[in-house]
Write a protein that holds these residues in place. Structure first.
Motif, mmCIF file in Angstrom:
data_model
loop_
_atom_site.group_PDB
_atom_site.id
_atom_site.type_symbol
_atom_site.label_atom_id
_atom_site.label_comp_id
_atom_site.label_asym_id
_atom_site.label_seq_id
_atom_site.Cartn_x
_atom_site.Cartn_y
_atom_site.Cartn_z
ATOM 1 N N ASP A 102 -9.745 23.215 -7.801
ATOM 2 C CA ASP A 102 -10.324 22.721 -9.041
ATOM 3 C C ASP A 102 -9.457 23.113 -10.245
ATOM 4 N N ALA A 103 -8.955 24.374 -10.255
ATOM 5 C CA ALA A 103 -8.089 24.802 -11.351
ATOM 6 C C ALA A 103 -6.798 23.999 -11.377
ATOM 7 N N ASN A 104 -6.188 23.779 -10.190
ATOM 8 C CA ASN A 104 -4.959 22.978 -10.134
ATOM 9 C C ASN A 104 -5.213 21.556 -10.598
ATOM 10 N N ARG A 105 -6.374 21.012 -10.171
ATOM 11 C CA ARG A 105 -6.692 19.642 -10.572
ATOM 12 C C ARG A 105 -6.853 19.534 -12.083
ATOM 13 N N HIS A 106 -7.550 20.509 -12.712
ATOM 14 C CA HIS A 106 -7.726 20.469 -14.167
ATOM 15 C C HIS A 106 -6.417 20.721 -14.913
ATOM 16 N N GLU A 107 -5.545 21.562 -14.338
ATOM 17 C CA GLU A 107 -4.246 21.789 -14.971
ATOM 18 C C GLU A 107 -3.415 20.521 -14.962
ATOM 19 N N GLY A 108 -3.429 19.798 -13.815
ATOM 20 C CA GLY A 108 -2.710 18.529 -13.757
ATOM 21 C C GLY A 108 -3.297 17.503 -14.709
ATOM 22 N N LEU A 164 -4.868 18.133 -17.460
ATOM 23 C CA LEU A 164 -4.539 18.562 -18.826
ATOM 24 C C LEU A 164 -3.139 18.105 -19.196
ATOM 25 N N THR A 165 -2.171 18.246 -18.284
ATOM 26 C CA THR A 165 -0.798 17.799 -18.557
ATOM 27 C C THR A 165 -0.751 16.290 -18.781
ATOM 28 N N GLN A 166 -1.462 15.542 -17.912
ATOM 29 C CA GLN A 166 -1.467 14.084 -18.062
ATOM 30 C C GLN A 166 -2.110 13.665 -19.379
ATOM 31 N N THR A 167 -3.191 14.347 -19.782
ATOM 32 C CA THR A 167 -3.874 13.981 -21.041
ATOM 33 C C THR A 167 -2.995 14.262 -22.249
ATOM 34 N N LYS A 168 -2.270 15.376 -22.219
ATOM 35 C CA LYS A 168 -1.356 15.663 -23.326
ATOM 36 C C LYS A 168 -0.261 14.603 -23.422
ATOM 37 N N SER A 169 0.268 14.162 -22.290
ATOM 38 C CA SER A 169 1.286 13.109 -22.291
ATOM 39 C C SER A 169 0.714 11.807 -22.835
ATOM 40 N N ALA A 170 -0.521 11.497 -22.443
ATOM 41 C CA ALA A 170 -1.143 10.272 -22.941
ATOM 42 C C ALA A 170 -1.373 10.350 -24.450
ATOM 43 N N ILE A 228 -8.735 17.239 -23.899
ATOM 44 C CA ILE A 228 -7.859 18.407 -23.767
ATOM 45 C C ILE A 228 -8.654 19.685 -23.961
ATOM 46 N N VAL A 229 -9.551 19.699 -24.947
ATOM 47 C CA VAL A 229 -10.387 20.884 -25.175
ATOM 48 C C VAL A 229 -11.270 21.147 -23.951
ATOM 49 N N ARG A 230 -11.887 20.062 -23.419
ATOM 50 C CA ARG A 230 -12.787 20.226 -22.268
ATOM 51 C C ARG A 230 -12.027 20.708 -21.033
ATOM 52 N N LEU A 231 -10.833 20.117 -20.779
ATOM 53 C CA LEU A 231 -10.053 20.500 -19.598
ATOM 54 C C LEU A 231 -9.587 21.945 -19.690
ATOM 55 N N ARG A 232 -9.210 22.393 -20.896
ATOM 56 C CA ARG A 232 -8.818 23.793 -21.049
ATOM 57 C C ARG A 232 -9.984 24.721 -20.704
#
Length: 858
Positions: free
Chosen positions: A190-196, A198-204, A673-677
């Motif tokens: 779950d942590a790895n999934r949210h980290e990934g 988060l990276t995709q959302t920042k790029s978007a 991004i706030v929620r994923l963090r």
């Protein structure tokens, strides 16, 4: 698990006549009897019934079935968790072998209630859950199995730890560790999934530009467009209204022309309808004038139909009776055929089977007499052969005697020849008598030599006589032995053939008697059948029914030609019914047709007036349409300007919507991004918690702590019992950790044994000392298990082992057992030593008999 009652059938050395063993009132007992009589088999029966395992292993179940039997059965009533249960396990050796297991709940009031699972494995798992332990835990704690009292001591440290874990119920921590491992992996994923994410959302978010400046420009242009659109829309609306008025007039011209054509068509249709109505009214009035004639024809038709219906009902009854008559005739014919067939078959059987069979009696009696004479001759031949066999036996004895005597004659002759040679060369002063060893003269020596010569000649003559006799006896024996065997084999074969022939003839004579008896019964039956056929004395009820049916047919007096005539008359009068229908319809329709004719005349006058008015209005509208082309051009110009302004506005609105969507996406990305963090941080925290739980539930965690806490208690209990059994000479110490050569600490479970000479290896102690060490450890394990269960340990079994002890050692062991009896519901000790029987308050004695082992409680 507390055993209450045991019943066995065809299990190992026990057969099917063994009474149940009631253990409900037993606390401490000795299971005694000679070696091999079946003491351990009773405990095997209990473990096999509950866990499906015994000393034969978990697979060789067929070895548990008593020799010569195909099925064994063990029934055990036991108490577990305060409730009585009954387990029944059966094993069949047929085919691939099949095991069955049933489980019941017992109560005083109700019948046993089955709780058997859908399979043997499911029921076994349910039984293990009730008992609270598996077989390996049982034999390492509560059951000192014969020859395996050192089961726990000889295990490796890791295996000992597994056994102790099972006794302490630490298997739960393995389940908890597996669950913690799964949850740790889930939260890590779950942590790895949210980290990934988060990276995709920042790029978007970085891919979407800020649209605020361009949105302000679009808003300013939209305000000016709103005024221009309002003016253009007002001008276009005025021109559209004027154009619409003229277009409506133009459309009205076409509608007026259509209406004129429709009115002309309606007037023509109304005139046609009036013509048709006038014709139909005339026809209806003509039919009304013929109403009396039509009603008279209809009356004739009804009368003809009544007559036809009466004849039709008679015809149906006639057909029914006729069919019944045919059925009865067929039944009578079938009965006649059956009786005739039975008579023919009976006559054929008597003629072809029974009479020939009954007539063979004299032939069979003659053959049996011939066979009896032949058997007497064979008996005489048997006596001859037996006499010759006796002679052959005597010849063999004589040959043996003659051979022995001939051999003795040869030996004696050789001895005489040797002595004769000695006497011939013994002349001189030194010659001695061969018998008494006195000096002999030369003449005496010659006389003795001559005597030997005569004795040798006599021996040679005796040898020739014996040799001839032996040769004659041998030839006679060879002649008899070859002839007797061939004759005996031939005689045996002929006797067997004679017995077979006598059996066949006796069987034929029985068949002949049966045929004669059957012939006496069947010939009267055949005569009765012929009488029945000749007198038609069969199917009497059918014949009586046939006479009644024929009487009923005659009474009907049915005439098919009369029915056909009535049918033709009915068909010829059918037209009056059609004319009656037409008359009724005409009378009903005539008022409506007359009213409709008047309505059509009125409607046609109205349509002629509307046609005149519409033609006048059409002429006026043609004059007003001269201004239509100029008004259409001005309207198109106004619409074009309004369309251009609307398109510009729509384009600005679409662009504004896209830009607002970009702004909304940027806000959504920022919120995501706030929620994923937050979710990533929470998942990392949960993963850390379950990682700690995984380590805590592992072998080095809580289970190791529990084992470390239990080991001193096991040591104390074991040393307490060992002290009583060895006068405090032996002590046991258990180490749960060991320092390796590399200096690291590793988990273990070593057993150290000390006496007055110091610590020694377990293997260096004597058999008696080793047994006491094992007994102390196993009882200590049992007491730990009882504490885990939260109640006194139900049952302790001790199978053999006392043979390694001296008298004092056995008394100490019995004393140690007595000291722990209050800590167990039942203690059963197995031994074959008679001196131990009287040391126990109750005895279960086992005795092996020719019919199988037996046991009784005393």
């Amino acid at each position: 698990m507390i055993p209450l009652k045991l019943a066995v059938r065809n299990f190992l050395c026990y057969r099917d006549d063994v009474p149940p063993l009631d253990l409900s009132g037993v606390h401490v007992a000795c299971l005694c009897g000679a070696n091999g009589h079946g003491k351990s088999a009773l405990l095997d029966a209990m473990t096999w019934c509950l866990w499906g395992q015994a000393r034969t292993g978990s697979r060789n179940h067929n070895a548990l079935i008593a020799y010569g039997e195909t099925e064994c059965r063990v029934e055990l009533d036991f108490l577990a968790q305060g409730q009585a249960y009954r387990a029944i396990r059966r094993r069949r050796s047929s085919g691939q072998g099949r095991t069955e297991l049933d489980l019941f709940v017992l109560s005083d009031a109700d019948e046993p209630r089955p709780i058997t699972g859908n399979s043997v494995n499911e029921t076994s798992a349910r039984t293990r859950s009730l008992v609270g332990m598996d077989y390996d835990t049982f034999v390492n704690s509560a059951f000192l199995l014969q020859g395996r009292s050192d089961e726990f001591t000889r295990k490796t440290p890791s295996e000992r730890k597994e056994v102790l874990s099972a006794i302490l119920g630490l298997g739960l921590y393995e389940v908890l560790q597996a669950a913690a491992r799964g949850r740790r992996s889930e939260w890590q994923d779950d942590a790895n999934r949210h980290e990934g994410a988060l990276t995709q959302t920042k790029s978007a978010l970085d891919a979407v530009a800020d649209p605020q400046a361009e949105l302000a420009m679009i808003s300013e242009r939209m305000e000016s467009l709103a005024w221009e659109l309002a003016d253009s829309a007002s001008a276009a609306r005025e021109r559209r209204e004027a154009l619409g008025l003229l277009q409506r007039k133009q459309t009205g011209l076409a509608e007026s022309e259509k209406r004129i054509n429709a009115l002309r068509n309606d007037i023509r249709q109304a005139e046609s309808n009036m013509t048709t109505l006038a014709q139909r009214i005339g026809a209806s009035r003509n039919l009304a004038a013929r109403s009396d004639e039509i009603r008279a024809g209809v009356q004739q038709l009804m009368e003809a139909r009544d007559d036809l219906e009466r004849l039709e009902s008679i015809r149906l009854e006639y057909n029914r009776l006729h069919n019944r008559r045919n059925d009865l005739q067929v039944a009578i014919s079938r009965e006649h055929a059956a009786v005739s067939s039975e008579a023919v078959e009976l006559e054929r059987r008597i003629r072809e089977d029974l009479k020939p069979a009954a007539g063979r009696d004299e032939y069979i009696v003659g053959k049996l007499a011939e066979l009896t004479a032949t058997e007497r001759r064979m008996l005489a031949e048997q006596d001859t052969i037996d006499a010759e066999s006796a002679e052959l036996t005597n010849l063999s004895a004589g040959i043996a005697t003659q051979g022995s005597e001939l051999e003795r004659c040869i030996v004696e002759g050789r001895e005489l020849r040797q002595k004769q040679r000695e006497m011939s060369g013994a002349g001189g002063p030194d010659a001695l008598c061969p018998l008494c060893r006195t000096p002999l003269s030369e003449d005496a020596c010659d006389n003795i030599a001559e005597w030997y010569e005569s004795e040798i000649a006599a021996k040679l003559q005796r040898h020739k006589h014996l040799a001839r006799g032996l040769e004659e006896l041998t030839q006679r024996r060879e002649h008899l032995s070859g002839d007797i065997e061939s004759r005996r084999g031939n005689l045996t074969q002929r006797q067997r053939q004679s017995q077979q022939a006598r059996g066949r003839l006796e069987q034929e004579r029985l068949q002949c008697d049966e045929a004669r008896n059957l012939l006496m019964r069947l010939e009267p039956q055949l005569l009765d059948l012929r009488t029945v056929i000749a007198t038609d004395h069969f199917a009497q009820s059918e014949r009586e029914s046939l006479r009644q049916i024929e009487g009923e047919i005659s009474a009907l007096a049915y005439d098919d030609a009369r029915r056909e005539e009535a049918f033709r008359l009915t068909q010829s009068l059918q037209r009056w019914q059609t004319e009656q229908v037409a008359l009724d319809s005409a009378l009903a329709q005539l008022p409506q047709d007359e009213a409709e004719l008047r309505n059509n005349e009125t409607q046609a006058d109205r349509w002629r007036q509307e046609l005149t008015d519409t033609e006048k209005s059409l002429s006026e509208d043609h004059a007003a349409l001269a201004e239509l082309p100029e008004l259409e051009r001005a309207t198109r110009d106004a619409e074009a300007r309004l369309t251009g302004l609307s398109q510009e506005r729509d384009g600005l609105l679409a662009k504004q919507g896209r830009l607002q969507g970009d702004a909304e996406r940027r806000r959504a990305y920022q919120a995501e991004i706030v929620r994923l963090r937050q979710r990533h941080t929470a998942a990392q925290a949960e993963q850390a918690v379950y990682a700690e739980l995984f380590a805590a539930f592992g072998r080095s965690g809580v289970p190791a702590m529990l084992i470390d806490a239990a080991v001193p208690h096991i040591e104390n209990e074991a040393n307490h019992l060992l002290g009583r059994m060895t006068d405090n000479r032996l002590t046991v110490k258990m180490e749960t950790q060991r320092v390796t050569q590399g200096g690291n600490t590793t988990e273990t479970l070593d057993i150290l044994i000390s006496d007055e000479l110091g610590s020694r290896s377990y293997e260096l102690f004597s058999g008696g000392e080793a047994f006491r060490i094992n007994l102390a450890l196993r009882i200590a394990l049992s007491k730990v298990l009882s504490q885990r269960l939260g109640a006194p340990m139900p049952t302790l079994f001790i199978d053999e082992g006392f043979g390694t002890q001296d008298a004092a050692g056995r008394e100490r062991i019995v004393d140690a057992i007595a000291s722990i009896q209050d800590e167990f519901e039942k203690i059963i000790v197995i031994t074959h030593l008679d001196e131990l029987k009287d040391l126990f308050p109750a005895r279960i004695e086992v005795l092996k008999t020719e019919a199988g082992s037996q046991f009784w409680l005393s």
